[in-house]
Scaffold this active site. Structure first.
Site, PDB file in Angstrom:
ATOM      1  N   HIS A  20       0.861  -1.154   0.054  1.00 47.33           N
ATOM      2  CA  HIS A  20       0.040   0.073  -0.180  1.00 47.33           C
ATOM      3  C   HIS A  20       0.936   1.368   0.273  1.00 47.33           C
ATOM      4  O   HIS A  20       2.010   1.318   0.155  1.00 47.33           O
ATOM      5  CB  HIS A  20      -0.919  -0.101   1.119  1.00 47.33           C
ATOM      6  CG  HIS A  20      -0.496   0.003   2.508  1.00 47.33           C
ATOM      7  ND1 HIS A  20       0.043  -0.969   3.130  1.00 47.33           N
ATOM      8  CD2 HIS A  20      -0.680   0.917   3.532  1.00 47.33           C
ATOM      9  CE1 HIS A  20       0.696  -0.783   4.318  1.00 47.33           C
ATOM     10  NE2 HIS A  20       0.101   0.521   4.669  1.00 47.33           N
ATOM     11  N   HIS A  45       1.239   3.831   1.761  1.00 45.31           N
ATOM     12  CA  HIS A  45       1.981   4.592   2.967  1.00 45.31           C
ATOM     13  C   HIS A  45       3.517   4.855   3.105  1.00 45.31           C
ATOM     14  O   HIS A  45       4.125   3.680   2.543  1.00 45.31           O
ATOM     15  CB  HIS A  45       1.418   3.937   4.387  1.00 45.31           C
ATOM     16  CG  HIS A  45       0.028   4.045   4.814  1.00 45.31           C
ATOM     17  ND1 HIS A  45      -0.807   3.260   5.716  1.00 45.31           N
ATOM     18  CD2 HIS A  45      -0.924   5.390   4.363  1.00 45.31           C
ATOM     19  CE1 HIS A  45      -2.054   4.004   5.718  1.00 45.31           C
ATOM     20  NE2 HIS A  45      -2.029   5.186   4.987  1.00 45.31           N
ATOM     21  N   ASP A  71       5.919   4.529   5.061  1.00 46.99           N
ATOM     22  CA  ASP A  71       6.746   3.595   5.659  1.00 46.99           C
ATOM     23  C   ASP A  71       6.729   2.013   4.957  1.00 46.99           C
ATOM     24  O   ASP A  71       7.584   1.262   5.420  1.00 46.99           O
ATOM     25  CB  ASP A  71       6.301   3.334   7.074  1.00 46.99           C
ATOM     26  CG  ASP A  71       4.770   2.958   7.305  1.00 46.99           C
ATOM     27  OD1 ASP A  71       3.975   3.312   6.396  1.00 46.99           O
ATOM     28  OD2 ASP A  71       4.826   2.197   8.147  1.00 46.99           O
ATOM     29  N   HIS A  72       5.826   2.008   3.723  1.00 43.63           N
ATOM     30  CA  HIS A  72       5.956   0.862   2.971  1.00 43.63           C
ATOM     31  C   HIS A  72       6.545   1.351   1.445  1.00 43.63           C
ATOM     32  O   HIS A  72       7.072   0.465   0.897  1.00 43.63           O
ATOM     33  CB  HIS A  72       4.671   0.416   2.790  1.00 43.63           C
ATOM     34  CG  HIS A  72       4.032  -0.185   4.052  1.00 43.63           C
ATOM     35  ND1 HIS A  72       4.220  -1.382   4.520  1.00 43.63           N
ATOM     36  CD2 HIS A  72       3.677   0.394   5.198  1.00 43.63           C
ATOM     37  CE1 HIS A  72       3.576  -1.650   5.769  1.00 43.63           C
ATOM     38  NE2 HIS A  72       3.355  -0.456   6.383  1.00 43.63           N
ATOM     39  N   HIS A 116      -7.618  -0.936   5.153  1.00 44.56           N
ATOM     40  CA  HIS A 116      -6.599  -0.035   5.686  1.00 44.56           C
ATOM     41  C   HIS A 116      -6.304   1.137   4.765  1.00 44.56           C
ATOM     42  O   HIS A 116      -6.131   2.366   5.378  1.00 44.56           O
ATOM     43  CB  HIS A 116      -5.266  -1.108   5.991  1.00 44.56           C
ATOM     44  CG  HIS A 116      -4.050  -0.153   6.442  1.00 44.56           C
ATOM     45  ND1 HIS A 116      -4.050  -0.031   7.725  1.00 44.56           N
ATOM     46  CD2 HIS A 116      -2.794   0.105   5.973  1.00 44.56           C
ATOM     47  CE1 HIS A 116      -2.989   0.786   8.274  1.00 44.56           C
ATOM     48  NE2 HIS A 116      -2.322   1.082   7.003  1.00 44.56           N
ATOM     49  N   ASP A 137      -0.299  -4.086   5.815  1.00 43.30           N
ATOM     50  CA  ASP A 137      -1.072  -3.664   7.127  1.00 43.30           C
ATOM     51  C   ASP A 137      -2.567  -4.188   6.967  1.00 43.30           C
ATOM     52  O   ASP A 137      -3.529  -3.527   7.661  1.00 43.30           O
ATOM     53  CB  ASP A 137      -1.134  -2.123   7.261  1.00 43.30           C
ATOM     54  CG  ASP A 137       0.355  -1.717   7.461  1.00 43.30           C
ATOM     55  OD1 ASP A 137       1.108  -2.550   7.597  1.00 43.30           O
ATOM     56  OD2 ASP A 137       0.511  -0.363   7.581  1.00 43.30           O
ATOM     57  N   HIS A 161       4.366  -4.935   9.899  1.00 41.97           N
ATOM     58  CA  HIS A 161       4.898  -4.373  11.153  1.00 41.97           C
ATOM     59  C   HIS A 161       4.846  -5.302  12.089  1.00 41.97           C
ATOM     60  O   HIS A 161       4.187  -6.350  12.350  1.00 41.97           O
ATOM     61  CB  HIS A 161       3.893  -3.369  11.730  1.00 41.97           C
ATOM     62  CG  HIS A 161       3.700  -2.153  10.840  1.00 41.97           C
ATOM     63  ND1 HIS A 161       4.456  -1.017  11.195  1.00 41.97           N
ATOM     64  CD2 HIS A 161       2.703  -1.826   9.867  1.00 41.97           C
ATOM     65  CE1 HIS A 161       4.139  -0.148  10.307  1.00 41.97           C
ATOM     66  NE2 HIS A 161       3.324  -0.530   9.524  1.00 41.97           N
TER      67      HIS A 161
HETATM   68  C1  GBP Z   1       0.732   1.605  18.509  1.00 37.06           C
HETATM   69  O1  GBP Z   1      -0.521   1.554  19.072  1.00 37.06           O
HETATM   70  O2  GBP Z   1       1.539   0.732  18.790  1.00 37.06           O
HETATM   71  N1  GBP Z   1       2.116   2.625  17.168  1.00 37.06           N
HETATM   72  C2  GBP Z   1       0.935   2.475  17.502  1.00 37.06           C
HETATM   73  C3  GBP Z   1       0.051   2.199  16.489  1.00 37.06           C
HETATM   74  C4  GBP Z   1      -0.154   0.895  10.903  1.00 37.06           C
HETATM   75  S1  GBP Z   1       1.075   1.965  10.614  1.00 37.06           S
HETATM   76  C5  GBP Z   1       0.427   2.577  15.184  1.00 37.06           C
HETATM   77  C6  GBP Z   1      -0.676   2.450  14.052  1.00 37.06           C
HETATM   78  O3  GBP Z   1      -1.873   2.928  14.049  1.00 37.06           O
HETATM   79  N2  GBP Z   1      -0.432   1.649  13.258  1.00 37.06           N
HETATM   80  C7  GBP Z   1      -0.986   1.160  11.950  1.00 37.06           C
HETATM   81  C8  GBP Z   1      -2.093   0.061  12.228  1.00 37.06           C
HETATM   82  O4  GBP Z   1      -2.712  -0.403  11.282  1.00 37.06           O
HETATM   83  N3  GBP Z   1      -1.979  -0.472  13.570  1.00 37.06           N
HETATM   84  C9  GBP Z   1      -2.906  -1.612  13.640  1.00 37.06           C
HETATM   85  C10 GBP Z   1      -3.147  -1.389  15.047  1.00 37.06           C
HETATM   86  O5  GBP Z   1      -2.994  -0.486  15.836  1.00 37.06           O
HETATM   87  O6  GBP Z   1      -3.763  -2.377  15.629  1.00 37.06           O
HETATM   88  N4  GBP Z   1       1.036   4.140   9.119  1.00 37.06           N
HETATM   89  O7  GBP Z   1       2.417   4.443   9.514  1.00 37.06           O
HETATM   90  C11 GBP Z   1       0.130   3.228   9.442  1.00 37.06           C
HETATM   91  O8  GBP Z   1      -0.419   2.622   8.625  1.00 37.06           O
HETATM   92  C12 GBP Z   1       0.418   5.391   8.517  1.00 37.06           C
HETATM   93  C13 GBP Z   1       1.314   6.132   7.288  1.00 37.06           C
HETATM   94  C14 GBP Z   1      -0.854   5.794   8.571  1.00 37.06           C
HETATM   95  C15 GBP Z   1       0.811   6.832   6.702  1.00 37.06           C
HETATM   96  C16 GBP Z   1      -1.205   6.729   7.912  1.00 37.06           C
HETATM   97  C17 GBP Z   1      -0.408   7.470   6.820  1.00 37.06           C
HETATM   98 BR1  GBP Z   1      -1.208   8.785   6.015  1.00 37.06          BR
HETATM   99 ZN    ZN Z   2      -0.118   1.464   6.730  1.00 40.06          ZN
END
Ligand code: GBP
Ligand code: ZN
Length: 268
Positions: free
Chosen positions: A54, A56, A58-59, A110, A134, A173
């Protein structure tokens, strides 16, 4: 087929999938290009394609630099927002990289263009693997940023949940410990949901996920009880909402301790 698991950034995984016979390789979500290239050269392989789950950052943010370095690279993905995209893929589309077969699985929610990649090798007895980005994590699932609970339900039950049970799960992740803390809150009686530190990270298997991942256990009585719902879509909706708010587990315990103090059940 060899899968190199590469930890990058705070808690991301990128993957290098190598066809040992041809010495060609493909990368999944290579967010940190120089780390990937180091491993590509250490392994003595030729990188031919990037598969992005996707858009985002970080990917996907490594794509441009990698294409600059290796202009022949093909970049696959399901979303026009993915940098460097050369081949937009659709659900069920199959790709072949020497002996490595890939089936693209569209799993929007997501993000609206999220793809998972199911891979298996020709003439090989190894288990297949799926790169879930994700959408599905070990013990959890992704946040619903750009989609609906109905879409995630479909992704988890129909698209990913019907893959062979021995499919190895490689997710985007490392959230396993936190996910299992939530899982044991949902199902305190489920032995498999314990948050032991030695629980597997990647890969797990689909069979293991069915044993402890509450997001794949929507019809279990314990999960229904936790959510107060029976309709699986409603169970999933409540589970995700609870997980969104599941920040610091200790804070959930504290109010009870305060009450106990107030009621004179505990000595200060
Ligand atoms: C925690 O709770 O540990 N670090 C926090 C959660 C994927 S990364 C961080 C978080 O929300 N992570 C996302 C997720 O889906 N987590 C599952 C869960 O919490 O159960 N991301 O980096 C996230 O997708 C991102 C990058 C988001 C760009 C939005 C944009 Br725009
Ligand atoms: Zn993501």
């Amino acid at each position: 087929m060899k899968v190199k698991v590469i930890s990058v950034l705070e808690d991301n995984y990128m993957y290098l999938v190598i066809d040992e016979q041809s010495k060609e390789a493909i990368a999944i979500d290579p967010a940190v290009p120089h780390r990937l290239l180091e491993i590509v050269s250490r392994e003595g392989v030729r990188l031919t394609a990037l598969l992005t789950t996707h858009h985002h950052w970080d990917h996907a943010r490594g794509n441009d630099a990698l294409v600059k370095e290796l202009p022949e690279l093909r970049v696959y993905g399901g979303d026009d927002r993915i940098p460097g995209l050369t081949d937009k893929v659709t659900h069920g589309q199959e790709l072949k990289f020497n002996a490595i077969n890939v089936r693209c699985l569209f799993t929007p929610c997501h993000t609206s263009g999220h793809m998972c990649y199911f891979t298996w090798e020709d003439d090989c007895t190894d288990s297949p693997a799926v790169f879930t980005g994700d959408t599905l994590f070990i013990g959890g699932c992704g946040r619903f940023f750009e989609g609906t609970v109905e879409q995630m339900y479909h992704n988890l039950t129909e698209v990913l949940g019907t893959l062979p049970l021995d499919t190895k799960i490689f997710c985007g992740h490392e959230y396993t410990i936190k996910n299992l803390k939530f899982a044991s809150l949902v199902e305190p009686e489920n032995e498999k949901a314990r948050d032991d530190d030695d629980k597997p990270t990647v890969p797990s298997t689909l069979l293991e996920e069915f044993e402890y991942n509450p997001f794949l256990r929507l019809s279990e009585e314990s999960v229904q009880k936790f959510t107060g719902k029976t309709d699986p879509i409603e169970v999933l909706r409540v589970l995700r909402k609870e997980k969104d708010n599941f920040k610091k587990p200790k804070e959930r315990v504290l109010p009870h301790a305060m009450l106990a103090l107030e009621w004179g059940l505990l000595r200060p």
